[in-house]
Scaffold this active site. Structure first.
Site, PDB file in Angstrom:
ATOM      1  N   LYS A   1       0.462  16.360  -9.631  1.00 48.99           N
ATOM      2  CA  LYS A   1      -0.711  15.562  -9.222  1.00 48.99           C
ATOM      3  C   LYS A   1      -1.994  16.174  -9.774  1.00 48.99           C
ATOM      4  O   LYS A   1      -2.946  15.442 -10.058  1.00 48.99           O
ATOM      5  CB  LYS A   1      -0.803  15.476  -7.690  1.00 48.99           C
ATOM      6  N   LYS A  31      10.144   9.513 -12.219  1.00 45.54           N
ATOM      7  CA  LYS A  31      10.640   8.759 -11.059  1.00 45.54           C
ATOM      8  C   LYS A  31       9.823   7.483 -10.854  1.00 45.54           C
ATOM      9  O   LYS A  31       8.649   7.426 -11.254  1.00 45.54           O
ATOM     10  CB  LYS A  31      10.648   9.641  -9.801  1.00 45.54           C
ATOM     11  N   LYS A  65       5.039   4.902  -6.468  1.00 44.09           N
ATOM     12  CA  LYS A  65       4.168   3.849  -5.928  1.00 44.09           C
ATOM     13  C   LYS A  65       2.870   3.776  -6.691  1.00 44.09           C
ATOM     14  O   LYS A  65       2.236   2.744  -6.741  1.00 44.09           O
ATOM     15  CB  LYS A  65       3.781   4.206  -4.482  1.00 44.09           C
TER      16      LYS A  65
END
Ligand code: ATP
Ligand code: LTN
Length: 334
Positions: A114, A196, A199
């Site tokens: 992140k 992956k 969202k």
């Protein structure tokens, strides 16, 4: 009477729930509510570690609650709540920050990922995310924490914090176990099978959200990446054919078939029939969930009743743990 075991998990409303959120953790949660005392929440405190639009965050938090219920989490049988409604999470999160080491927090893969993706906003919350997650878990003393593969490292860090804390103060916390599904723990992006299905990352093309229109779902599957070799056969080989393996994992999880059965079903047919078949299976899986979500979302008063009652139940349990912790560490009772 023997007490029920406790189960807890959460998902942050940082984007619309995807097929990955469902096939990874969410689809396992309803099975557990009969057998365990379950707590499931919307991790809105965690969501703001990445900048969120306030109106979108509000919408997604409520939609996520409706989706939990639509997926089978009966609020009469488990505790559903919004993380920020139970102030004990933030309070214990602070305490546990003081028992989480800079070195171990720095090693977290999610923090590194992140930080790389949000280079202009590497904030303190992103760094101490795992201490808050440890607090979420430890407040309820769960036996199991059902999560996808990518969250295993955070649950392990929570275990280290427990061992450190209990080592000083005695048996305050139960050591939590991650519960990771064997198939479906990591659903990959449809356009980039090395990442992956997320969202909030990698653009819209690689994901299917739970509320996507059937036409959109079919389109996403038809253009899913398969492989570049010339073999063009449906065979489970995650190393050399990661895109096909991902589609097979999705199909296997949705239909309950084994990889061998799927290979037989599409033997000699290439991908032309396989990709739409996976799309159709997903459309059928999501259809009742979508209908139920829309129905529940239309009744705001009902949703409000659910999250209020959930916060009340959760607070009661969380407060008991927090009080014990404060006493152990030497805070004066109010
Ligand atoms: P974000 O994109 O905002 O980081 P996310 O899509 O990665 O979010 P999380 O909220 O971090 O999702 O994850 C919620 C739960 O779903 C976690 O238990 C996580 O392990 C699981 N999960 C998320 N994505 C997948 C996936 N693609 N496959 C399987 N499980 C997943
Ligand atoms: N970090 C988790 C969400 C989460 C969670 C938790 C999961 C926050 N607190 C406690 C299990 C237990 C994620 O899904 N990314």
């Amino acid at each position: 009477m023997e007490e029920k075991k406790i189960m807890l998990s959460g998902i942050k409303p940082s984007g619309d729930l995807t097929l990955g959120s469902y096939l990874g953790p969410l689809r396992h949660w309803p099975k557990m509510i009969e057998e365990y005392d379950c707590y499931y929440f919307m991790a809105d405190l965690h969501a703001i570690t990445v900048r969120q639009d306030p109106a979108a965050l509000r919408r997604r938090t409520l939609e996520q609650l409706a989706q939990y219920i639509a997926c089978g989490l009966d609020p009469e049988k488990c505790t559903l709540f919004i993380q920020s409604h139970v102030h004990q999470h933030a309070e214990l999160g602070w305490v546990l920050n003081c028992y989480a080491m800079f070195g171990e927090l720095s090693r977290m893969t999610q923090f590194k990922d992140k930080s790389a993706k949000n280079a202009d906003n590497i904030n303190g919350g992103l760094f101490t995310y795992p201490s808050l997650m440890a607090a979420d878990i430890l407040l309820y003393q769960p036996d199991f924490v059902p999560v996808g593969e990518d969250q295993k490292q955070h649950v392990e860090l929570a275990r280290n914090i427990v061992q450190r804390f209990n080592g000083v103060y005695g048996d305050v916390f139960k050591v939590p176990e991650p519960y990771i599904p064997k198939v479906g723990a990591r659903i990959m992006s449809l356009t980039n099978p090395a990442a992956k299905m997320s969202k909030s990352e990698n653009g819209d093309t690689g994901r299917v959200t739970l509320m996507d229109d059937p036409n959109v779902i079919m389109k996403q599957f038809k253009r899913a990446v398969t492989d570049s070799d010339t073999e063009k056969c449906v065979r489970y080989d995650p190393e050399n054919k990661p895109g096909v393996a991902n589609l097979m994992t999705i199909y296997a999880t949705v239909t309950g078939r084994s990889f061998a059965e799927i290979e037989r079903e599409f033997d000699g047919q290439g991908y032309g029939r396989f990709k739409p078949a996976v799309g159709e299976a997903v459309v059928e899986l999501l259809r009742p969930i979508q209908e139920e979500t829309r129905r529940i979302l239309a009744d705001k008063a009902y949703l409000e009743g659910v999250y209020r009652a959930g916060a009340e139940k959760a607070s009661y349990v969380a407060e008991r743990t927090l009080r014990k912790v404060y006493k152990k560490i030497g805070f004066i009772a109010r």
